[in-house]
Design a protein around this motif. Sequence first.
Motif, PDB file in Angstrom:
ATOM      1  N   THR A  71       0.837  -1.212   0.000  1.00 15.10           N
ATOM      2  CA  THR A  71       0.000   0.000   0.000  1.00 15.10           C
ATOM      3  C   THR A  71       0.868   1.258   0.000  1.00 15.10           C
ATOM      4  OG1 THR A  71      -1.762  -1.170   1.135  1.00 15.10           O
ATOM      5  CG2 THR A  71      -1.821   1.226   1.260  1.00 15.10           C
ATOM      6  N   ALA A  72       1.968   1.222   0.754  1.00 17.05           N
ATOM      7  CA  ALA A  72       2.890   2.373   0.768  1.00 17.05           C
ATOM      8  C   ALA A  72       3.390   2.645  -0.652  1.00 17.05           C
ATOM      9  CB  ALA A  72       4.054   2.114   1.710  1.00 17.05           C
ATOM     10  N   TYR A 106       2.080   6.533   6.724  1.00 16.85           N
ATOM     11  CA  TYR A 106       1.159   5.408   6.567  1.00 16.85           C
ATOM     12  C   TYR A 106       1.728   4.139   7.220  1.00 16.85           C
ATOM     13  CZ  TYR A 106      -1.429   1.575   4.660  1.00 16.85           C
ATOM     14  OH  TYR A 106      -2.172   0.427   4.568  1.00 16.85           O
ATOM     15  N   ILE A 107       2.977   3.820   6.898  1.00 12.57           N
ATOM     16  CA  ILE A 107       3.563   2.561   7.387  1.00 12.57           C
ATOM     17  C   ILE A 107       3.613   2.552   8.912  1.00 12.57           C
ATOM     18  CG2 ILE A 107       5.672   1.156   7.468  1.00 12.57           C
ATOM     19  CD1 ILE A 107       6.309   2.244   4.610  1.00 12.57           C
ATOM     20  N   VAL A 108       4.115   3.637   9.483  1.00 14.82           N
ATOM     21  CA  VAL A 108       4.308   3.660  10.941  1.00 14.82           C
ATOM     22  C   VAL A 108       2.961   3.610  11.671  1.00 14.82           C
ATOM     23  CG1 VAL A 108       5.199   5.008  12.884  1.00 14.82           C
ATOM     24  CG2 VAL A 108       6.578   4.749  10.817  1.00 14.82           C
ATOM     25  N   SER A 137      -7.303   4.436  -0.532  1.00 16.85           N
ATOM     26  CA  SER A 137      -8.686   4.073  -0.843  1.00 16.85           C
ATOM     27  C   SER A 137      -8.823   2.585  -0.564  1.00 16.85           C
ATOM     28  CB  SER A 137      -8.966   4.356  -2.315  1.00 16.85           C
ATOM     29  OG  SER A 137      -8.198   3.469  -3.096  1.00 16.85           O
ATOM     30  N   PRO A 138     -10.067   2.065  -0.457  1.00 13.24           N
ATOM     31  CA  PRO A 138     -10.189   0.617  -0.239  1.00 13.24           C
ATOM     32  C   PRO A 138      -9.460  -0.174  -1.323  1.00 13.24           C
ATOM     33  CG  PRO A 138     -12.298   1.700   0.083  1.00 13.24           C
ATOM     34  CD  PRO A 138     -11.358   2.744  -0.460  1.00 13.24           C
ATOM     35  N   ALA A 139      -9.384   0.391  -2.543  1.00 14.59           N
ATOM     36  CA  ALA A 139      -8.709  -0.337  -3.631  1.00 14.59           C
ATOM     37  C   ALA A 139      -7.215  -0.479  -3.368  1.00 14.59           C
ATOM     38  CB  ALA A 139      -8.919   0.400  -4.945  1.00 14.59           C
ATOM     39  N   THR A 140      -6.631   0.516  -2.685  1.00 15.43           N
ATOM     40  CA  THR A 140      -5.190   0.413  -2.416  1.00 15.43           C
ATOM     41  C   THR A 140      -4.911  -0.248  -1.074  1.00 15.43           C
ATOM     42  OG1 THR A 140      -5.165   2.634  -1.465  1.00 15.43           O
ATOM     43  CG2 THR A 140      -4.560   2.448  -3.782  1.00 15.43           C
ATOM     44  N   THR A 141      -5.969  -0.554  -0.314  1.00 15.64           N
ATOM     45  CA  THR A 141      -5.765  -1.273   0.955  1.00 15.64           C
ATOM     46  C   THR A 141      -6.597  -2.557   0.907  1.00 15.64           C
ATOM     47  OG1 THR A 141      -7.546   0.041   1.885  1.00 15.64           O
ATOM     48  CG2 THR A 141      -5.324   0.783   2.368  1.00 15.64           C
ATOM     49  N   PRO A 142      -6.166  -3.535   0.081  1.00 11.50           N
ATOM     50  CA  PRO A 142      -6.965  -4.748  -0.084  1.00 11.50           C
ATOM     51  C   PRO A 142      -7.162  -5.470   1.252  1.00 11.50           C
ATOM     52  CG  PRO A 142      -4.873  -4.895  -1.271  1.00 11.50           C
ATOM     53  CD  PRO A 142      -4.901  -3.573  -0.608  1.00 11.50           C
ATOM     54  N   ASP A 197      16.358  -9.419  19.074  1.00 10.02           N
ATOM     55  CA  ASP A 197      17.686  -9.626  19.666  1.00 10.02           C
ATOM     56  C   ASP A 197      18.770  -9.050  18.752  1.00 10.02           C
ATOM     57  OD1 ASP A 197      16.555 -10.849  21.824  1.00 10.02           O
ATOM     58  OD2 ASP A 197      16.780 -12.868  21.009  1.00 10.02           O
ATOM     59  N   ALA A 198      18.497  -7.896  18.201  1.00 12.69           N
ATOM     60  CA  ALA A 198      19.449  -7.108  17.405  1.00 12.69           C
ATOM     61  C   ALA A 198      19.771  -7.678  16.030  1.00 12.69           C
ATOM     62  CB  ALA A 198      20.755  -6.880  18.172  1.00 12.69           C
ATOM     63  N   ARG A 199      19.122  -8.767  15.653  1.00 11.16           N
ATOM     64  CA  ARG A 199      19.414  -9.348  14.329  1.00 11.16           C
ATOM     65  C   ARG A 199      18.146  -9.436  13.463  1.00 11.16           C
ATOM     66  NH1 ARG A 199      22.934  -8.982  11.773  1.00 11.16           N
ATOM     67  NH2 ARG A 199      23.072 -11.055  10.849  1.00 11.16           N
ATOM     68  N   PRO A 200      18.310  -9.301  12.133  1.00  8.00           N
ATOM     69  CA  PRO A 200      17.129  -9.342  11.258  1.00  8.00           C
ATOM     70  C   PRO A 200      16.485 -10.735  11.254  1.00  8.00           C
ATOM     71  CG  PRO A 200      19.074  -8.500  10.098  1.00  8.00           C
ATOM     72  CD  PRO A 200      19.563  -9.085  11.384  1.00  8.00           C
ATOM     73  N   VAL A 201      15.164 -10.763  11.462  1.00  6.64           N
ATOM     74  CA  VAL A 201      14.444 -12.050  11.419  1.00  6.64           C
ATOM     75  C   VAL A 201      13.420 -12.080  10.282  1.00  6.64           C
ATOM     76  CG1 VAL A 201      14.730 -12.637  13.860  1.00  6.64           C
ATOM     77  CG2 VAL A 201      12.771 -11.229  13.148  1.00  6.64           C
ATOM     78  N   GLY A 202      13.211 -10.922   9.654  1.00  4.16           N
ATOM     79  CA  GLY A 202      12.277 -10.876   8.535  1.00  4.16           C
ATOM     80  C   GLY A 202      12.470  -9.571   7.787  1.00  4.16           C
ATOM     81  N   GLY A 203      12.217  -9.597   6.491  1.00  2.00           N
ATOM     82  CA  GLY A 203      12.385  -8.366   5.719  1.00  2.00           C
ATOM     83  C   GLY A 203      11.469  -8.336   4.518  1.00  2.00           C
ATOM     84  N   VAL A 204      11.058  -7.112   4.163  1.00  2.00           N
ATOM     85  CA  VAL A 204      10.215  -6.916   2.983  1.00  2.00           C
ATOM     86  C   VAL A 204      10.847  -5.838   2.113  1.00  2.00           C
ATOM     87  CG1 VAL A 204       7.952  -6.155   2.166  1.00  2.00           C
ATOM     88  CG2 VAL A 204       8.124  -7.594   4.216  1.00  2.00           C
ATOM     89  N   ILE A 205      10.987  -6.153   0.836  1.00  3.39           N
ATOM     90  CA  ILE A 205      11.455  -5.168  -0.158  1.00  3.39           C
ATOM     91  C   ILE A 205      10.329  -5.009  -1.171  1.00  3.39           C
ATOM     92  CG2 ILE A 205      13.182  -4.628  -1.926  1.00  3.39           C
ATOM     93  CD1 ILE A 205      15.127  -6.532  -0.541  1.00  3.39           C
ATOM     94  N   HIS A 206       9.819  -3.799  -1.290  1.00  2.00           N
ATOM     95  CA  HIS A 206       8.744  -3.560  -2.261  1.00  2.00           C
ATOM     96  C   HIS A 206       9.250  -2.594  -3.332  1.00  2.00           C
ATOM     97  CE1 HIS A 206       4.771  -2.789  -3.919  1.00  2.00           C
ATOM     98  NE2 HIS A 206       5.078  -1.513  -3.902  1.00  2.00           N
ATOM     99  N   GLN A 207       9.000  -2.932  -4.595  1.00  2.12           N
ATOM    100  CA  GLN A 207       9.364  -2.041  -5.716  1.00  2.12           C
ATOM    101  C   GLN A 207       8.081  -1.423  -6.270  1.00  2.12           C
ATOM    102  OE1 GLN A 207      11.383  -5.400  -7.810  1.00  2.12           O
ATOM    103  NE2 GLN A 207      12.997  -3.904  -8.160  1.00  2.12           N
ATOM    104  N   PRO A 208       7.818  -0.151  -5.948  1.00  2.00           N
ATOM    105  CA  PRO A 208       6.538   0.451  -6.362  1.00  2.00           C
ATOM    106  C   PRO A 208       6.372   0.553  -7.871  1.00  2.00           C
ATOM    107  CG  PRO A 208       7.687   1.854  -4.771  1.00  2.00           C
ATOM    108  CD  PRO A 208       8.642   0.776  -5.163  1.00  2.00           C
ATOM    109  N   PHE A 209       7.466   0.654  -8.609  1.00  2.00           N
ATOM    110  CA  PHE A 209       7.362   0.932 -10.044  1.00  2.00           C
ATOM    111  C   PHE A 209       7.646  -0.289 -10.917  1.00  2.00           C
ATOM    112  CE2 PHE A 209       8.074   4.889  -7.826  1.00  2.00           C
ATOM    113  CZ  PHE A 209       7.018   5.650  -8.318  1.00  2.00           C
TER     114      PHE A 209
END
Length: 353
Positions: A71-72, A106-108, A137-142, A197-209
């Motif tokens: 959505t972001a 929006y994200i925060v 809009s509802p369309a951008t927040t499925p 615990d200071a280490r990455p346990v999950g990540g999301v990379i989104h490419q809007p374009f």
Amino acid sequence: MTAQILYEQIGRLAARHQSTLKILVLVTKQSSFQAHRFCGIRYYSKMSVGESTNAPLLLRLVSEACTTANTAGSIVRKVLLSGELGVVDKGVNDLQTKADRCAQYYIVQRLKRCFPKATIIGEEGDDVSENLEGLLSPATTPPEPLFPEILNKSVPEKLLSISEENVVIWVDPLDGTQEFTKGLVGHVTTLIGIAVDARPVGGVIHQPFYEADGVKGRTMYGIPEVGHGGFTVTPPPEGKRIITTTRSHSNQRVEATLAALQPDEILRVGGAGHKAVLLIEGRAHAYVFASPGCKKWDTCAPEAVLVSIGGILTDMDGIPYRYSKDVEHVNQGGLLATAPGVDHSWYLKSIPK
Ligand SMILES: Nc1ncnc2c1ncn2[C@@H]1O[C@H](COP(=O)(O)O)[C@@H](O)[C@H]1OP(=O)(O)O
Ligand SMILES: [Mg+2]
Ligand SMILES: [Mg+2]
Ligand SMILES: [Mg+2]
């Protein structure tokens, strides 16, 4: 009545009758729907996954981060279309636009609502507050999770006991701002990294374009020791050394390091997220940036996604970064990341001290 029909009817009713809000809230308490105001805009949606399932916290975090980043991304596209970028320079060669501010707000807000006890650190600071009218809009927040399969994944025992208080979420609402302002939108990503615990346990990379089959935006996720999705891992070409590095923040040390590594090809592109995507898709062997400049929100999500497929991300001495809430934001030791199957230690040995 199916959930989808109910959702659509609630949406139509809501559009016609402002006064139905109270009745709708009662209805939604019994089903998994909710009516709420978000940043001043009233809309109706299914309970977000942060609130509604019994899946392990780690999976709910990543699932929610995927939908939120998606959505972001649509907010980022809408701001660009509006033509009003509202560019300010936060320092030297350190731009911020209305798209950075709106996407972060929006994200925060959304992640705070879903995970109120987690710490959320966004690049644009705590004071960002934007009017999102016309951008949501509802369309951008499925109403459905973007990747329903995430919530059914099995999680190792040690990752089942995570408590929300110990979660730190690193948000880069728009990575590659410099390139965004120059119209190089393919370099832009939205990054949400989750650390425990200071280490990455999950990540999301989104490419809007990113666009494929008429669908705008691509979301990729990685959960080390659990799985990944949204992309296909491709090994980089054998017998070659392709290095990706900064396009807009180079200096003498960055260039001297690249020269010492004798690459066959250098891909100078913007954004830490974008360069991580080049590694994931086998278009580069290593991401080398021998300078401070990147911050924890630039590397937390890319590291999680890379590690989930067997890649590595460290500083230039091979030391992993730490992502606790009180850590220094700047990655002082630079950045060395390698694609799966690439010998990280060769780069460490070959980098001049
Ligand atoms: N000197 C710097 N000042 C501000 N941000 C930087 C700097 N160097 C790197 N970054 C951040 O790291 C990302 C990757 O760096 P580069 O594009 O130079 O390879 C940039 O897009 C930028 O993130 P952001 O665009 O989110 O501010
Ligand atoms: Mg920035
Ligand atoms: Mg960034
Ligand atoms: Mg940014």
